[in-house]
Design a protein around this motif. Structure first.
Motif, PDB file in Angstrom:
ATOM      1  N   THR A   1       0.832  -1.204   0.000  1.00  0.00           N
ATOM      2  CA  THR A   1       0.000   0.000   0.000  1.00  0.00           C
ATOM      3  C   THR A   1       0.860   1.245   0.000  1.00  0.00           C
ATOM      4  OG1 THR A   1      -0.094  -0.063   2.404  1.00  0.00           O
ATOM      5  CG2 THR A   1      -1.854  -1.175   1.216  1.00  0.00           C
ATOM      6  N   ASP A   2       0.319   2.289  -0.632  1.00  0.00           N
ATOM      7  CA  ASP A   2       1.034   3.568  -0.655  1.00  0.00           C
ATOM      8  C   ASP A   2       0.987   4.210   0.724  1.00  0.00           C
ATOM      9  OD1 ASP A   2       1.573   3.293  -3.305  1.00  0.00           O
ATOM     10  OD2 ASP A   2      -0.234   4.370  -3.965  1.00  0.00           O
ATOM     11  N   GLU A   3       2.141   4.654   1.186  1.00  0.00           N
ATOM     12  CA  GLU A   3       2.214   5.323   2.479  1.00  0.00           C
ATOM     13  C   GLU A   3       2.011   6.821   2.289  1.00  0.00           C
ATOM     14  OE1 GLU A   3       5.174   3.286   5.415  1.00  0.00           O
ATOM     15  OE2 GLU A   3       6.122   3.334   3.451  1.00  0.00           O
ATOM     16  N   ILE A   4       1.338   7.410   3.251  1.00  0.00           N
ATOM     17  CA  ILE A   4       1.097   8.849   3.191  1.00  0.00           C
ATOM     18  C   ILE A   4       2.376   9.599   3.545  1.00  0.00           C
ATOM     19  CG2 ILE A   4      -0.231  10.748   4.191  1.00  0.00           C
ATOM     20  CD1 ILE A   4      -2.466   8.739   4.754  1.00  0.00           C
ATOM     21  N   SER A   5       2.710  10.587   2.741  1.00  0.00           N
ATOM     22  CA  SER A   5       3.904  11.390   3.009  1.00  0.00           C
ATOM     23  C   SER A   5       3.613  12.430   4.085  1.00  0.00           C
ATOM     24  CB  SER A   5       4.369  12.107   1.731  1.00  0.00           C
ATOM     25  OG  SER A   5       4.855  11.177   0.796  1.00  0.00           O
ATOM     26  N   THR A   6       4.550  12.598   4.974  1.00  0.00           N
ATOM     27  CA  THR A   6       4.443  13.624   6.014  1.00  0.00           C
ATOM     28  C   THR A   6       5.700  14.485   5.992  1.00  0.00           C
ATOM     29  OG1 THR A   6       5.383  12.113   7.661  1.00  0.00           O
ATOM     30  CG2 THR A   6       2.986  12.209   7.511  1.00  0.00           C
ATOM     31  N   LYS A   7       5.598  15.661   6.604  1.00  0.00           N
ATOM     32  CA  LYS A   7       6.734  16.576   6.623  1.00  0.00           C
ATOM     33  C   LYS A   7       7.142  16.849   8.071  1.00  0.00           C
ATOM     34  CE  LYS A   7       7.186  19.999   3.674  1.00  0.00           C
ATOM     35  NZ  LYS A   7       7.060  21.296   2.959  1.00  0.00           N
ATOM     36  N   THR A   8       8.424  16.690   8.362  1.00  0.00           N
ATOM     37  CA  THR A   8       8.972  16.961   9.697  1.00  0.00           C
ATOM     38  C   THR A   8      10.040  18.034   9.573  1.00  0.00           C
ATOM     39  OG1 THR A   8       8.623  14.643  10.291  1.00  0.00           O
ATOM     40  CG2 THR A   8      10.048  15.934  11.736  1.00  0.00           C
ATOM     41  N   ARG A   9       9.961  19.028  10.471  1.00  0.00           N
ATOM     42  CA  ARG A   9      10.917  20.131  10.415  1.00  0.00           C
ATOM     43  C   ARG A   9      11.972  19.977  11.506  1.00  0.00           C
ATOM     44  NH1 ARG A   9       9.655  25.257  11.110  1.00  0.00           N
ATOM     45  NH2 ARG A   9      10.916  26.062   9.430  1.00  0.00           N
ATOM     46  N   PHE A  10      13.213  20.314  11.137  1.00  0.00           N
ATOM     47  CA  PHE A  10      14.342  20.246  12.057  1.00  0.00           C
ATOM     48  C   PHE A  10      15.071  21.586  12.070  1.00  0.00           C
ATOM     49  CE2 PHE A  10      13.575  16.008  10.470  1.00  0.00           C
ATOM     50  CZ  PHE A  10      13.768  15.170  11.562  1.00  0.00           C
ATOM     51  N   ARG A  11      15.811  21.807  13.145  1.00  0.00           N
ATOM     52  CA  ARG A  11      16.764  22.918  13.178  1.00  0.00           C
ATOM     53  C   ARG A  11      18.160  22.316  13.114  1.00  0.00           C
ATOM     54  NH1 ARG A  11      14.564  27.596  13.674  1.00  0.00           N
ATOM     55  NH2 ARG A  11      12.497  27.832  14.603  1.00  0.00           N
ATOM     56  N   VAL A  12      18.977  22.890  12.230  1.00  0.00           N
ATOM     57  CA  VAL A  12      20.330  22.379  12.027  1.00  0.00           C
ATOM     58  C   VAL A  12      21.321  23.451  12.431  1.00  0.00           C
ATOM     59  CG1 VAL A  12      21.959  21.412  10.373  1.00  0.00           C
ATOM     60  CG2 VAL A  12      19.518  20.916  10.144  1.00  0.00           C
ATOM     61  N   GLY A  13      22.208  23.108  13.336  1.00  0.00           N
ATOM     62  CA  GLY A  13      23.210  24.067  13.805  1.00  0.00           C
ATOM     63  C   GLY A  13      24.474  23.976  12.987  1.00  0.00           C
ATOM     64  N   GLY A  14      24.988  25.125  12.564  1.00  0.00           N
ATOM     65  CA  GLY A  14      26.270  25.157  11.884  1.00  0.00           C
ATOM     66  C   GLY A  14      26.208  25.406  10.398  1.00  0.00           C
ATOM     67  N   MET A  15      25.019  25.492   9.804  1.00  0.00           N
ATOM     68  CA  MET A  15      24.914  25.770   8.363  1.00  0.00           C
ATOM     69  C   MET A  15      25.085  27.271   8.146  1.00  0.00           C
ATOM     70  SD  MET A  15      21.885  23.377   6.816  1.00  0.00           S
ATOM     71  CE  MET A  15      20.588  24.304   7.622  1.00  0.00           C
ATOM     72  N   ASP A  16      26.258  27.665   7.713  1.00  0.00           N
ATOM     73  CA  ASP A  16      26.530  29.089   7.550  1.00  0.00           C
ATOM     74  C   ASP A  16      26.654  29.518   6.098  1.00  0.00           C
ATOM     75  OD1 ASP A  16      26.534  29.505  10.269  1.00  0.00           O
ATOM     76  OD2 ASP A  16      28.669  29.120  10.477  1.00  0.00           O
ATOM     77  N   CYS A  17      26.667  28.561   5.176  1.00  0.00           N
ATOM     78  CA  CYS A  17      26.778  28.930   3.763  1.00  0.00           C
ATOM     79  C   CYS A  17      25.987  27.937   2.929  1.00  0.00           C
ATOM     80  CB  CYS A  17      28.244  28.970   3.311  1.00  0.00           C
ATOM     81  SG  CYS A  17      29.017  27.337   3.251  1.00  0.00           S
ATOM     82  N   ALA A  18      25.830  28.252   1.663  1.00  0.00           N
ATOM     83  CA  ALA A  18      25.038  27.401   0.776  1.00  0.00           C
ATOM     84  C   ALA A  18      25.659  26.018   0.612  1.00  0.00           C
ATOM     85  CB  ALA A  18      24.895  28.083  -0.583  1.00  0.00           C
ATOM     86  N   SER A  19      27.004  25.944   0.670  1.00  0.00           N
ATOM     87  CA  SER A  19      27.675  24.654   0.548  1.00  0.00           C
ATOM     88  C   SER A  19      27.292  23.741   1.699  1.00  0.00           C
ATOM     89  CB  SER A  19      29.195  24.864   0.524  1.00  0.00           C
ATOM     90  OG  SER A  19      29.874  23.633   0.502  1.00  0.00           O
TER      91      SER A  19
END
Length: 736
Positions: A2-20
């Motif tokens: 059966t197809d599973e329903i997609s859900t969205k979970t939000r996180f905070r990530v420490g240390g991302m200071d640039c696009a790279s």
């Protein structure tokens, strides 16, 4: 299966200071089983993961930490980075401006250690020249080892071509050709650049965190006459809170007792406090200026206006603009191409022309540093994030960079009338008295309407309050279906009737009939006051244009944008409002008619923005190139629209367009700076004028410059802030 329903979970990530950084995290998490999509906002420090079934948080946690960052669910605080994971400090990256201590971050500490090691290496090299090479090698290792580790981690998660990879190759290659001192200097400059990126990124985050910090930490809750202090986060719908003069209001709510001027400047930018009383809405973060208020909480802490604004802006930052998506795709080809160009520069001249190997390998390594894509990749999201933040602080919500970018292309604005161009509630505009004073006419009418919630009755009662007109008691007041309201006031029979009903009771003179007709032609509803069967006066009411409507429309016209009113109201009322505002009118429309007109305008080549209340205008809002909901606070129908003007200012439509143009101009400047510096240093490096350490400045220096240039947008002032209505209409100068 059966197809599973997609859900969205939000996180905070420490240390991302640039696009790279963001690209590495996005790529690695995207590879996890069950993950459908990953959206990253570097400037907000957030990550949204769309997944099927339960993707273990532990798997995401392990993957992100392997790359050297910290991670937590969005509603949980980030913990300090584990030793050896990464040279980032989450407290610095995500702490509030009050708690962040930038000089304690691991990034700053690592840079300082590398700098100290380089100074010691220089001293050792002067005292004992024979071991100087090894001293500089050790100094370089202090900074390079963490960089190499991150390059390896990124390569193992599917991103072999990162800035850390280019940096590692260049530094190690420089050692092999004997340029150890210069390699150590380049590593230090790289770390300095990263440190400055971190400081700039934290300022961008602080612009949104500063909005969240407008809400006080505590609130005074009143229960059975007893007041106690509780955490604002513990407030629940239905609670009664006490707000003292000078206090910030800790929650969205409705005034149940008291009357005070509310300073909404921290949230809306409005310089003049608004007088609010019983039954009126107040918003978290605004300031009660001069009287005690009792407020019934209407939204929990996580759902108040400011919390919703912060969440929407962070989600919007995760939605990439077309320009940003193009730059991302370009960089995926660009970075490997830089490696190829660097290799060609290093080997072609020696192989084909007998040039010196050491000299050209050195130049090839410098090309790798020049070609780092960080400045180019961050040029767009930094400006988009700053634009979204400055808009949010002024009550302009935009659902992503695509909307912000698209606003500058608008050629026609279609506006609803009621609640958009007008206040959405009638007011008494004219009082005409016959054989008595206007004050008496108003008093008698207000006496009959006391206790009624009908919009016209509320308009009469409000006018009596404004004019301080006495409101005597009325006896036997009752509604006369289809005609008006009657009663006895001071022993006299009083009847407040429609013009037609009054004409059935008394004979109107030609002059009186002409006055009523004139007021009707102005789109006003006329009520006739009869006292003991004789004509006493007229009261005319109309939903009046917003105070800034005319100037706001003129600002759009001055910018070359057409305006048209689409309304379901009758032609006479709509024409009167349209004439007073100088806007084209199409009246008597059903919702599907508005949608059809929007599509007709689009087919004729117009790029259409539709402005409405977001509910009745839903079909037209959805059909428009950009739909903008006009309203106040939690009543805004954000689900339908692409953007929202929370505080109901018509001038903010022009402000949105102006902000879009400023942001896109800033992006153009950033791309020019990023590519221009690279071009200059590429030529000077090939010519032998500059070497490795100026080459790293072409990348880290450009990254810092474009980030700081983008952050200039945080200081943008809209033409309507603290200026007269006439000056609002001169907004075209601001856009130029």
């Amino acid at each position: 299966m059966t197809d599973e329903i997609s859900t969205k979970t939000r996180f905070r990530v420490g240390g991302m200071d640039c696009a790279s950084c963001g690209a590495k995290v996005q790529n690695a998490v995207s590879r996890l089983a069950g993950v459908d999509a990953v959206e990253i906002s570097v400037t907000a420090g957030t990550m949204s993961v769309t997944h099927r079934g339960d993707v273990p948080v532990s798997a995401i946690d392990h993957t992100v930490k392997w790359l050297g960052y910290t991670v937590a669910l969005a509603d949980q605080p980030l913990k300090a980075a584990q030793a050896g994971h990464h040279d980032h400090d989450p407290d610095h990256d995500h702490g509030t401006p009050e708690t962040a201590v930038w000089w304690k971050s691991q990034k700053v500490v690592l840079t300082a250690l590398c700098g100290l090691a380089l100074v010691l290496a220089y001293i050792v090299g002067r005292i004992v020249p024979d071991i100087g090479h090894w001293a500089f090698l050790a100094a370089m290792a202090v900074g390079l080892v963490p960089i190499v580790r991150r390059a390896v981690a990124a390569a193992l998660t599917g991103m072999p071509f990162t800035i850390e990879t280019l940096m590692s190759i260049a530094a190690i290659g420089a050692v092999f050709i004997g340029a150890t001192e210069e390699a150590a200097t380049v590593v230090l400059l790289f770390l300095v650049g990263e440190m400055l990126e971190g400081l700039a990124a934290s300022r961008a985050r602080a612009s949104i965190q500063g909005l969240a910090n407008l809400v006080p930490k505590t609130a005074l809750v009143e229960t059975d006459g007893v007041t106690s202090e509780v955490a604002a986060s513990a407030l629940r719908v239905g609670m009664t809170i006490l707000v003292r003069p000078g206090d910030r209001i800790p929650a969205d709510g409705e005034i149940i007792d008291g009357d005070s001027a509310i300073d909404e400047a921290p949230v809306t930018g409005e310089s003049i406090p608004k007088r609010k009383g019983i039954g009126e809405a107040v918003f978290a973060g605004t300031i009660n200026t001069d009287a005690v208020l009792r407020v019934r909480v209407t939204a929990a802490a996580e759902d108040n206006t400011i919390a919703r604004v912060v969440k929407l802006v962070e989600e919007a930052q995760e939605s990439k603009a077309p320009t940003e998506r193009f730059i991302d795709q370009f960089s995926r080809v660009y970075t490997p191409a830089v490696l190829v160009v660097g290799a060609l520069v290093a080997v072609v001249p020696p192989l084909l022309f007998g040039a010196d190997w050491s000299e050209w390998i050195y130049k090839g390594l410098a090309v790798l540093l020049i070609g780092c894509p960080c400045a180019l990749v961050i040029s767009t999201p930094a400006a988009i994030a700053a634009g979204l933040a400055v808009g949010a602080r002024r009550g302009l919500l935009l659902k992503g960079g695509a909307v912000l970018e698209g606003l500058r292309k608008i050629t026609l604005v279609a506006l609803d009338k009621t609640g958009t161009l007008t206040e959405g509630k009638p007011v008494v505009t004219d009082i005409v008295a016959f054989d008595r004073s206007e004050r008496d006419v108003l008093s008698l009418a207000a006496a009959l309407e006391t206790g009624s919630s009908h919009p016209l009755a509320v308009a009469i009662l409000n006018r009596a309050k404004i004019d301080n007109a006495p409101v005597p008691p009325a006896a036997a007041a009752k509604a006369v279906p289809g005609k008006g309201v009657s009663g006895t006031v001071g022993g006299k029979t009083v009847f407040l009737a429609s013009a037609d009903a009054a004409g059935e009771t008394v004979a109107l003179s030609p002059d009186q009939f002409a006055q009523i007709t004139r007021l009707n032609d102005q789109g006003k509803t006329v009520s006739v006051l009869l006292v003991d069967g004789a004509l006493a006066g007229l009261l005319a009411m109309r939903d009046e244009p917003r105070a800034d409507a005319k100037a706001g429309l003129r600002a759009l016209t001055d910018a070359g944008i057409r305006t048209v009113m689409l309304t379901g109201d009758n032609s006479r009322t709509a024409a009167a409002i349209g004439e007073s505002l100088g806007v084209e009118v199409r009246a008597g429309l059903l919702p599907e008619d508005k949608q059809r007109i929007v599509r007709d305008l689009q087919s004729s080549g117009e790029v259409v923005a539709k402005i409405g209340d977001g509910i009745n205008d839903a079909p037209a809002l959805a059909a428009a190139d950009i739909g903008i909901a006009m309203g106040g606070g939690t009543d805004v129908a954000l689900e339908t629209a692409d953007a929202a003007i929370l505080h109901g200012r018509v001038a903010d439509i022009a402000n949105m367009v102006g902000l879009s143009k400023k942001v896109m101009r800033n992006i153009g400047q950033n791309i020019t700076i990023a590519l221009g510096l690279k071009a200059v240093f590429l030529v000077t490096t090939i010519a032998g004028i500059t070497g490795l350490w100026p080459a790293i400045l072409a990348d880290t220096g450009a990254t810092v410059i474009v980030t700081l240039n983008a952050l200039r947008l945080l200081n943008v002032k809209f033409p309507s802030e603290g200026r007269s209505r006439r000056e609002i209409g001169e907004a075209s100068e601001w856009w130029s």
